[in-house]
Design an enzyme around this catalytic site. Structure first.
Site, short mmCIF file in Angstrom:
data_model
loop_
_atom_site.label_atom_id
_atom_site.label_comp_id
_atom_site.label_asym_id
_atom_site.label_seq_id
_atom_site.Cartn_x
_atom_site.Cartn_y
_atom_site.Cartn_z
N SER A 124 0.83 -1.20 0.00
CA SER A 124 0.00 0.00 0.00
C SER A 124 0.87 1.26 0.00
CB SER A 124 -0.86 0.00 1.26
OG SER A 124 -1.47 1.25 1.45
N TYR A 148 -1.36 -0.97 10.66
CA TYR A 148 -1.65 -1.56 9.35
C TYR A 148 -0.49 -1.31 8.37
CZ TYR A 148 -3.44 -1.82 4.57
OH TYR A 148 -3.57 -2.09 3.23
N LYS A 152 2.35 -3.96 6.47
CA LYS A 152 2.63 -4.04 5.03
C LYS A 152 4.13 -3.87 4.79
CE LYS A 152 -1.36 -4.90 3.29
NZ LYS A 152 -1.59 -6.13 2.54
P1 NAD Z 1 -10.90 -7.07 0.75
O1 NAD Z 1 -11.14 -7.09 2.21
O2 NAD Z 1 -12.05 -6.83 -0.16
O3 NAD Z 1 -10.18 -8.43 0.31
C1 NAD Z 1 -9.38 -9.19 1.18
C2 NAD Z 1 -9.80 -10.64 1.05
O4 NAD Z 1 -8.99 -11.41 1.94
C3 NAD Z 1 -11.25 -10.87 1.44
O5 NAD Z 1 -11.88 -11.72 0.50
C4 NAD Z 1 -11.16 -11.52 2.81
O6 NAD Z 1 -12.27 -12.39 3.07
C5 NAD Z 1 -9.84 -12.25 2.71
N1 NAD Z 1 -9.21 -12.46 4.01
C6 NAD Z 1 -9.06 -11.56 5.02
N2 NAD Z 1 -8.46 -12.14 6.07
C7 NAD Z 1 -8.20 -13.42 5.71
C8 NAD Z 1 -7.62 -14.52 6.37
N3 NAD Z 1 -7.17 -14.41 7.63
N4 NAD Z 1 -7.54 -15.69 5.72
C9 NAD Z 1 -8.00 -15.83 4.45
N5 NAD Z 1 -8.57 -14.81 3.77
C10 NAD Z 1 -8.68 -13.63 4.39
O7 NAD Z 1 -9.75 -6.00 0.48
P2 NAD Z 1 -9.19 -5.42 -0.87
O8 NAD Z 1 -9.54 -3.98 -0.92
O9 NAD Z 1 -9.55 -6.29 -2.01
O10 NAD Z 1 -7.64 -5.50 -0.57
C11 NAD Z 1 -6.84 -6.59 -0.98
C12 NAD Z 1 -5.41 -6.39 -0.48
O11 NAD Z 1 -4.92 -5.15 -0.96
C13 NAD Z 1 -5.26 -6.35 1.04
O12 NAD Z 1 -4.07 -7.01 1.39
C14 NAD Z 1 -5.15 -4.87 1.33
O13 NAD Z 1 -4.42 -4.61 2.49
C15 NAD Z 1 -4.43 -4.36 0.10
N6 NAD Z 1 -4.68 -2.93 -0.19
C16 NAD Z 1 -5.95 -2.47 -0.35
C17 NAD Z 1 -6.18 -1.11 -0.60
C18 NAD Z 1 -7.58 -0.56 -0.73
O14 NAD Z 1 -7.74 0.65 -0.59
N7 NAD Z 1 -8.61 -1.37 -0.99
C19 NAD Z 1 -5.11 -0.21 -0.70
C20 NAD Z 1 -3.81 -0.72 -0.56
C21 NAD Z 1 -3.61 -2.09 -0.31
N1 UFG Z 2 -12.65 11.25 3.35
C1 UFG Z 2 -13.64 12.11 3.74
N2 UFG Z 2 -14.76 11.60 4.31
C2 UFG Z 2 -14.93 10.25 4.52
C3 UFG Z 2 -13.91 9.38 4.11
C4 UFG Z 2 -12.77 9.93 3.53
O1 UFG Z 2 -13.52 13.33 3.60
O2 UFG Z 2 -15.98 9.85 5.06
C5 UFG Z 2 -11.43 11.82 2.70
C6 UFG Z 2 -10.17 11.54 3.52
O3 UFG Z 2 -9.99 12.52 4.50
C7 UFG Z 2 -9.11 11.55 2.41
C8 UFG Z 2 -9.85 11.00 1.19
O4 UFG Z 2 -11.24 11.17 1.47
O5 UFG Z 2 -8.72 12.87 2.13
C9 UFG Z 2 -9.58 9.54 0.93
O6 UFG Z 2 -9.83 8.80 2.10
P1 UFG Z 2 -9.94 7.20 2.12
O7 UFG Z 2 -10.27 6.78 3.51
O8 UFG Z 2 -10.83 6.74 1.03
O9 UFG Z 2 -8.47 6.73 1.69
P2 UFG Z 2 -7.07 6.97 2.40
O10 UFG Z 2 -6.19 7.60 1.37
O11 UFG Z 2 -7.17 7.63 3.70
O12 UFG Z 2 -6.60 5.46 2.68
C10 UFG Z 2 -6.71 4.45 1.67
C11 UFG Z 2 -6.83 3.08 2.32
C12 UFG Z 2 -5.56 2.73 3.03
C13 UFG Z 2 -4.43 2.83 2.07
C14 UFG Z 2 -4.36 4.23 1.48
C15 UFG Z 2 -3.25 4.39 0.50
O13 UFG Z 2 -7.89 3.07 3.25
O14 UFG Z 2 -5.62 1.40 3.48
O15 UFG Z 2 -5.60 4.50 0.84
O16 UFG Z 2 -3.33 3.44 -0.48
F1 UFG Z 2 -3.29 2.54 2.70
#
Ligand code: NAD
Ligand code: UFG
Length: 338
Positions: A124, A148, A152
């Site tokens: 991330s 978190y 990572k």
């Molecule tokens: P998500 O929660 O939709 O997907 C994660 C999947 O992993 C789910 O299907 C969940 O059931 C499964 N899972 C969770 N814990 C588990 C466990 N202990 N054993 C087996 N399966 C498990 O999340 P996502 O948004 O698709 O994110 C996928 C990956 O990308 C994650 O590792 C997350 O940290 C990373 N990531 C996500 C974002 C974002 O903003 N969505 C940003 C940066 C990194």
């Molecule tokens: N925001 C609002 N109101 C809300 C939610 C978010 O104003 O109810 C704003 C936040 O302050 C920020 C922007 O929208 O300025 C984006 O916020 P998000 O929570 O959607 O995303 P972040 O960038 O804070 O974090 C996300 C994921 C993290 C990841 C990060 C970088 O949640 O796990 O992107 O990839 F690490």
């Protein structure tokens, strides 16, 4: 290739399955459905017209990981399974380290036992923390501000050591910026189990009337309109980066880190305006205080991924909000049928 996809039922995983199946790979999904639904996989099967098996198990269960790897004998792994809520990670850090770091260790140990030497890992942009400069390139210092983010970064370090220990191993670490939007079909998308914290799922819920208004966390940042700026990336572009990363892992050795973003940032108010236009619905909002731990602006330099993976984001803001709305309006309760 045979590709084991952990967390394949999740938001990014389900979209990636379509890209990876589309590229002709065979997959096995490993997921405990703690934050996803088996229905997502049914829809992937229908959309791709391909079948694949699923193992319902926890990534922390090393015996179950061993059975899956021994049985399927993957040539590569894409590792999504993990926990991702920043706030929750401060309340239950041990669970986050156990799942995100321990889960990665279980997987690598099983891969070592069965001669699998390629992994694509979901990291991330949060590993960078407060920027020294923008856009972030991969050489930017890392100082994550939450448990978190530290899980990572720690998993990245484990992957670096692992790749260095085996002459045949390749670890492709993808640092995602902010994934949004959905597959063009409107059949799969983001379906948060609990109350969402991320901007776009909340905006979508306001648009369908499930929530009254959006709280904008601060409008006094040093950005053009005062609200936070992020590098939002279409989830289908992000999915395609994984197919490119698999190809890269086949031809390269060692650990490599890539930013997966667009290089373009939008503010909260720009995202709200774009979503209003796509949906034809008003998104009422109120300006609140800054959210603890938030950064004013985040922006990727994605040029390394372009140069080495041959990948770049193709979809713009309009596609992000239109597909997000198509998914949300066709599935107001996500995959739930109650
Ligand atoms: P998500 O929660 O939709 O997907 C994660 C999947 O992993 C789910 O299907 C969940 O059931 C499964 N899972 C969770 N814990 C588990 C466990 N202990 N054993 C087996 N399966 C498990 O999340 P996502 O948004 O698709 O994110 C996928 C990956 O990308 C994650 O590792 C997350 O940290 C990373 N990531 C996500 C974002 C974002 O903003 N969505 C940003 C940066 C990194
Ligand atoms: N925001 C609002 N109101 C809300 C939610 C978010 O104003 O109810 C704003 C936040 O302050 C920020 C922007 O929208 O300025 C984006 O916020 P998000 O929570 O959607 O995303 P972040 O960038 O804070 O974090 C996300 C994921 C993290 C990841 C990060 C970088 O949640 O796990 O992107 O990839 F690490």
């Amino acid at each position: 290739m045979r590709v084991l996809v952990t967390g394949g039922a999740g938001y990014i995983g389900s979209h990636t399955l379509l890209s990876v199946l589309g590229a002709g790979h065979e997959v096995l999904v490993y997921d405990n459905f703690s934050n996803s639904a088996p229905e997502a996989l049914e829809r992937v099967r229908r959309l791709s017209n391909r079948d694949f098996d699923t193992v319902e198990a926890d990534i922390r269960d090393d015996a179950a990981v061993e059975r899956a790897v021994a049985g399927f004998r993957p040539q590569a792994v894409i590792h999504f399974a993990g926990l991702k809520a920043v706030g929750e990670s401060t309340e239950m850090p041990v669970r986050y380290y156990d799942t995100n770091v321990g889960g990665t260790l279980n997987l690598l140990a099983a891969m070592d036992r069965h001669g699998c030497g390629a992994i694509v890992f979901s990291s991330s942009a949060t590993v960078y923390g407060e920027p020294d400069y923008l856009p972030y390139d991969e050489a930017h210092p890392t100082r994550p501000a939450s448990p978190y983010g530290r899980t990572k970064l720690m998993a990245e370090q484990v992957l670096g050591d692992w790749a260095a220990s085996r002459p045949d191993a390749s670890a492709v670490i993808l640092r995602y910026f902010n994934p949004v939007g959905a597959h063009l079909s409107g059949q799969i998308g983001e379906d948060p189990r609990d109350i969402p914290n991320n901007l776009m799922p909340i905006v979508a819920q306001v648009a369908v009337g499930q929530r009254e208004k959006l709280m904008v966390w601060g409008n006094d940042y040093d950005t053009p309109d005062g609200t936070g700026q992020r590098d939002y990336i279409h989830v289908v572009d992000l999915a395609e980066a994984h197919a490119a990363a698999l190809d890269f892992a086949e031809r390269r050795r060692g650990a490599e880190v890539f930013n997966i973003g667009t290089g373009q940032a939008y503010s909260v108010l720009e995202m709200v305006a774009a979503f209003e236009k796509a949906s034809g619905r008003a998104i009422p909002y109120e300006i609140g205080p800054r959210r603890a731990g938030d950064i004013a602006a985040m922006l990727a330099d994605p040029s390394r991924a372009h140069r080495l993976l041959g990948w770049k984001a193709e979809r713009g803001l309009k596609d992000m909000v239109e597909t997000g709305w198509a998914w949300q309006s066709a599935n107001p309760r996500g995959y739930s049928t109650d």
